[in-house]
Design a protein around this motif. Structure first.
Motif, PDB file in Angstrom:
ATOM      1  N   LEU A   1      42.355  30.207  50.711  1.00  0.00           N
ATOM      2  CA  LEU A   1      40.978  31.097  51.449  1.00  0.00           C
ATOM      3  C   LEU A   1      40.159  32.041  50.606  1.00  0.00           C
ATOM      4  CD1 LEU A   1      42.503  31.642  55.185  1.00  0.00           C
ATOM      5  CD2 LEU A   1      41.149  29.758  54.627  1.00  0.00           C
ATOM      6  N   GLY A   2      40.414  31.713  49.423  1.00  0.00           N
ATOM      7  CA  GLY A   2      39.940  32.753  48.445  1.00  0.00           C
ATOM      8  C   GLY A   2      40.445  34.030  48.632  1.00  0.00           C
ATOM      9  N   TRP A   3      41.824  34.223  48.773  1.00  0.00           N
ATOM     10  CA  TRP A   3      42.486  35.306  48.877  1.00  0.00           C
ATOM     11  C   TRP A   3      41.980  36.091  50.101  1.00  0.00           C
ATOM     12  CZ3 TRP A   3      46.814  35.268  45.795  1.00  0.00           C
ATOM     13  CH2 TRP A   3      46.941  34.606  44.757  1.00  0.00           C
ATOM     14  N   ASP A   4      41.650  35.450  51.235  1.00  0.00           N
ATOM     15  CA  ASP A   4      40.878  36.283  52.491  1.00  0.00           C
ATOM     16  C   ASP A   4      39.921  36.735  52.170  1.00  0.00           C
ATOM     17  OD1 ASP A   4      41.257  36.473  55.024  1.00  0.00           O
ATOM     18  OD2 ASP A   4      42.794  38.211  55.139  1.00  0.00           O
ATOM     19  N   ARG A   5      38.856  36.082  51.349  1.00  0.00           N
ATOM     20  CA  ARG A   5      37.634  36.831  51.054  1.00  0.00           C
ATOM     21  C   ARG A   5      36.565  37.083  52.088  1.00  0.00           C
ATOM     22  NH1 ARG A   5      34.231  35.051  46.009  1.00  0.00           N
ATOM     23  NH2 ARG A   5      32.847  36.793  45.935  1.00  0.00           N
TER      24      ARG A   5
ATOM     25  N   ILE B   1      40.684  29.860  42.345  1.00  0.00           N
ATOM     26  CA  ILE B   1      41.820  29.001  41.876  1.00  0.00           C
ATOM     27  C   ILE B   1      41.791  27.983  42.861  1.00  0.00           C
ATOM     28  CG2 ILE B   1      43.874  30.089  42.334  1.00  0.00           C
ATOM     29  CD1 ILE B   1      44.672  29.322  39.278  1.00  0.00           C
ATOM     30  N   ALA B   2      42.125  28.060  44.198  1.00  0.00           N
ATOM     31  CA  ALA B   2      42.437  27.261  45.202  1.00  0.00           C
ATOM     32  C   ALA B   2      41.261  26.704  46.225  1.00  0.00           C
ATOM     33  CB  ALA B   2      43.786  27.837  45.923  1.00  0.00           C
TER      34      ALA B   2
ATOM     35  N   LEU C   1      43.018  42.539  33.550  1.00  0.00           N
ATOM     36  CA  LEU C   1      42.242  41.227  33.483  1.00  0.00           C
ATOM     37  C   LEU C   1      40.814  41.335  33.406  1.00  0.00           C
ATOM     38  CD1 LEU C   1      45.313  40.861  35.204  1.00  0.00           C
ATOM     39  CD2 LEU C   1      44.213  38.981  36.528  1.00  0.00           C
ATOM     40  N   THR C   2      40.330  40.207  32.484  1.00  0.00           N
ATOM     41  CA  THR C   2      38.989  40.385  32.442  1.00  0.00           C
ATOM     42  C   THR C   2      38.293  39.932  33.492  1.00  0.00           C
ATOM     43  OG1 THR C   2      38.940  37.867  31.543  1.00  0.00           O
ATOM     44  CG2 THR C   2      39.354  39.709  30.073  1.00  0.00           C
ATOM     45  N   THR C   3      36.839  39.993  33.597  1.00  0.00           N
ATOM     46  CA  THR C   3      35.975  39.498  34.680  1.00  0.00           C
ATOM     47  C   THR C   3      36.169  38.083  34.879  1.00  0.00           C
ATOM     48  OG1 THR C   3      34.736  41.392  34.026  1.00  0.00           O
ATOM     49  CG2 THR C   3      33.674  39.808  35.673  1.00  0.00           C
ATOM     50  N   GLU C   4      36.219  37.436  33.863  1.00  0.00           N
ATOM     51  CA  GLU C   4      36.191  35.953  34.039  1.00  0.00           C
ATOM     52  C   GLU C   4      37.689  35.482  34.615  1.00  0.00           C
ATOM     53  OE1 GLU C   4      35.734  37.521  30.901  1.00  0.00           O
ATOM     54  OE2 GLU C   4      33.583  37.371  31.411  1.00  0.00           O
ATOM     55  N   GLU C   5      38.762  36.090  34.090  1.00  0.00           N
ATOM     56  CA  GLU C   5      40.246  35.828  34.639  1.00  0.00           C
ATOM     57  C   GLU C   5      40.290  36.067  36.335  1.00  0.00           C
ATOM     58  OE1 GLU C   5      42.935  36.646  30.771  1.00  0.00           O
ATOM     59  OE2 GLU C   5      42.278  38.291  31.966  1.00  0.00           O
ATOM     60  N   LEU C   6      39.565  37.094  36.456  1.00  0.00           N
ATOM     61  CA  LEU C   6      39.666  37.467  37.916  1.00  0.00           C
ATOM     62  C   LEU C   6      38.692  36.467  38.714  1.00  0.00           C
ATOM     63  CD1 LEU C   6      38.654  41.344  37.646  1.00  0.00           C
ATOM     64  CD2 LEU C   6      41.026  40.229  38.137  1.00  0.00           C
ATOM     65  N   GLN C   7      37.780  36.074  38.155  1.00  0.00           N
ATOM     66  CA  GLN C   7      36.745  35.043  38.939  1.00  0.00           C
ATOM     67  C   GLN C   7      37.572  33.783  38.955  1.00  0.00           C
ATOM     68  OE1 GLN C   7      32.989  34.978  36.753  1.00  0.00           O
ATOM     69  NE2 GLN C   7      32.366  36.755  38.028  1.00  0.00           N
ATOM     70  N   ARG C   8      38.314  33.493  37.863  1.00  0.00           N
ATOM     71  CA  ARG C   8      38.910  32.087  37.890  1.00  0.00           C
ATOM     72  C   ARG C   8      40.190  32.080  38.909  1.00  0.00           C
ATOM     73  NH1 ARG C   8      40.893  31.620  32.349  1.00  0.00           N
ATOM     74  NH2 ARG C   8      38.922  32.469  31.931  1.00  0.00           N
ATOM     75  N   ILE C   9      40.855  33.197  39.009  1.00  0.00           N
ATOM     76  CA  ILE C   9      41.846  33.374  39.918  1.00  0.00           C
ATOM     77  C   ILE C   9      41.329  33.211  41.374  1.00  0.00           C
ATOM     78  CG2 ILE C   9      43.950  34.599  40.733  1.00  0.00           C
ATOM     79  CD1 ILE C   9      44.486  35.589  37.736  1.00  0.00           C
ATOM     80  N   GLU C  10      40.480  34.207  41.494  1.00  0.00           N
ATOM     81  CA  GLU C  10      39.780  34.236  42.953  1.00  0.00           C
ATOM     82  C   GLU C  10      39.351  32.727  43.637  1.00  0.00           C
ATOM     83  OE1 GLU C  10      36.907  37.426  43.174  1.00  0.00           O
ATOM     84  OE2 GLU C  10      37.039  37.501  45.464  1.00  0.00           O
TER      85      GLU C  10
ATOM     86  N   VAL D   1      49.920  27.878  43.529  1.00  0.00           N
ATOM     87  CA  VAL D   1      48.805  28.621  42.736  1.00  0.00           C
ATOM     88  C   VAL D   1      49.783  29.309  41.666  1.00  0.00           C
ATOM     89  CG1 VAL D   1      47.164  30.579  42.848  1.00  0.00           C
ATOM     90  CG2 VAL D   1      46.985  28.835  44.402  1.00  0.00           C
ATOM     91  N   LEU D   2      50.952  29.523  41.875  1.00  0.00           N
ATOM     92  CA  LEU D   2      51.469  30.498  40.849  1.00  0.00           C
ATOM     93  C   LEU D   2      52.049  29.595  39.605  1.00  0.00           C
ATOM     94  CD1 LEU D   2      53.957  32.924  42.968  1.00  0.00           C
ATOM     95  CD2 LEU D   2      51.412  33.154  42.373  1.00  0.00           C
ATOM     96  N   GLY D   3      52.099  28.174  39.954  1.00  0.00           N
ATOM     97  CA  GLY D   3      52.372  27.456  39.071  1.00  0.00           C
ATOM     98  C   GLY D   3      51.277  26.958  38.212  1.00  0.00           C
ATOM     99  N   ALA D   4      49.827  27.393  38.417  1.00  0.00           N
ATOM    100  CA  ALA D   4      49.051  26.705  37.754  1.00  0.00           C
ATOM    101  C   ALA D   4      48.702  27.247  36.219  1.00  0.00           C
ATOM    102  CB  ALA D   4      47.528  27.492  38.352  1.00  0.00           C
ATOM    103  N   SER D   5      48.316  26.339  35.540  1.00  0.00           N
ATOM    104  CA  SER D   5      48.143  26.779  34.141  1.00  0.00           C
ATOM    105  C   SER D   5      47.382  28.025  33.818  1.00  0.00           C
ATOM    106  CB  SER D   5      47.566  25.677  33.231  1.00  0.00           C
ATOM    107  OG  SER D   5      46.455  25.300  33.599  1.00  0.00           O
TER     108      SER D   5
END
Ligand SMILES: NC(=O)c1ccc[n+]([C@@H]2O[C@H](COP(=O)([O-])OP(=O)(O)OC[C@H]3O[C@@H](n4cnc5c(N)ncnc54)[C@H](OP(=O)(O)O)[C@@H]3O)[C@@H](O)[C@H]2O)c1
Length: 279
Positions: free
Chosen positions: A184-188, A277-278, A266-275, A213-217
């Motif tokens: 759910l986008g981490w309850d966005r 991710i699912a 975490l970088t902005t890109e990393e945050l966006q990717r994890i947010e 998600v925790l297993g994602a590369s």
């Protein structure tokens, strides 16, 4: 680090959760505080929490010089339906009386004269808010206005219910506590309403609700870059997107590692990717 709600009350940025610890609650809460946690979450709900044993831990800590006012204590009012048959109040009484009795019993369990945060465990219905929710909320507002609790909040709430509560309550919630699903986008949707209204969003089950998600590369790549654990990446991600994470770990090492999450960035890109991710 602290997070501040719209009424200027601050909460430490990481919270230790006491669910499912049974008789180990006293020792684990003592250990958590000695490891560095200063915010504790519990509930007056015997099927999942031992609130009185949290109080026992506070006594142990007080004897070691850790004062009540250096800790942030949060507990919850749970309705009869969520109590598994053992209510800490008169289940036959009206809701206003139930909340007052539950609150007073929490103060006794925790050995305190006030709470930092008092939370409605869940709305009474899945959609919208009904008369029962408004009756309970009115008592919680009264407890807050009277200074018996510094904050009031609600848990397990949908975005539509939260919008309604913010719109119609005399006192808006200062905290929301929800299970946080990456899907759910981490309850966005709920987090966005919190951000607009100056409400502190507390996320639980960040690890246990998102095992795939925790297993994602992508997450493993971030963990390798930072030389961090997967849990540290998730908790730091949560903090950087404005969330207050809860951890319910029973391990001393995990307590220490979790508290060290704020060493990483975490970088902005990393945050966006994890947010996303699912999604
Ligand atoms: N409002 C509500 O309805 C509600 C519902 C559920 C929970 N909560 C609150 O949220 C708190 C936390 O619950 P939760 O579901 O997020 O967590 P949790 O289920 O209590 O614990 C997390 C699980 O992840 C494991 N884990 C592995 N590595 C970890 C690490 N580095 N850090 C932390 N855990 C790690 C833990 O094992 P180890 O013990 O071995 O570390 C544990 O099995 C609860 O105690 C309660 O206060 C509220």
């Amino acid at each position: 680090m602290v997070l501040t709600a719209y009424n200027q009350v601050a909460i430490p940025s990481f919270m230790y959760g006491t669910a499912w610890k049974k008789e180990a609650t006293t020792g684990l809460v003592t250990l958590a505080v000695e490891s560095g946690f200063s915010a504790i979450d519990t509930a007056n709900q015997l099927i999942h929490y031992q609130e009185a044993l949290v109080g026992e831990a506070l006594q142990v800590l007080a004897k070691k010089g850790i004062k009540r006012d250096s800790l942030f204590l949060q507990t919850k009012f749970t309705s009869v339906d969520g109590q598994g048959g053992r209510t800490p109040y008169d289940a036959a009484a009206d809701l206003t009386t139930q909340v007052r009795q539950s609150f007073d019993s929490s103060l006794i369990h925790l050995g305190t004269e006030y709470l930092d945060s008092y939370v409605l465990h869940a709305p009474f219905q899945r959609r919208g808010l009904g008369a029962a929710d408004w009756e309970v909320w009115a008592v919680m507002e009264e407890l807050c206005r009277g200074g018996k609790t510094k904050m009031i909040g609600v848990s397990n709430i949908t975005a539509a219910q939260l919008a309604q509560l913010c719109d119609q309550a005399k006192v808006k919630p200062m905290v929301v506590q929800n299970r946080c699903f990456a899907a759910l986008g981490w309850d966005r949707a709920v987090r966005e309403i919190c951000q607009i209204n100056g409400i502190i969003y507390q996320g639980f089950s960040l690890l246990t609700a998102n095992r795939e998600v925790l297993g994602a590369s992508e997450i493993h790549t971030v963990a390798r870059r930072l030389n961090a654990t997967i849990a540290q990446v998730i908790f730091r991600f949560a903090m950087q997107i404005g969330m207050l994470p809860l951890t319910g770990t029973t391990s001393e090492q995990h307590m220490k590692e979790d508290l060290e999450s704020d060493r990483f960035v975490l970088t902005t890109e990393e945050l966006q990717r994890i947010e996303t991710i699912a999604l």
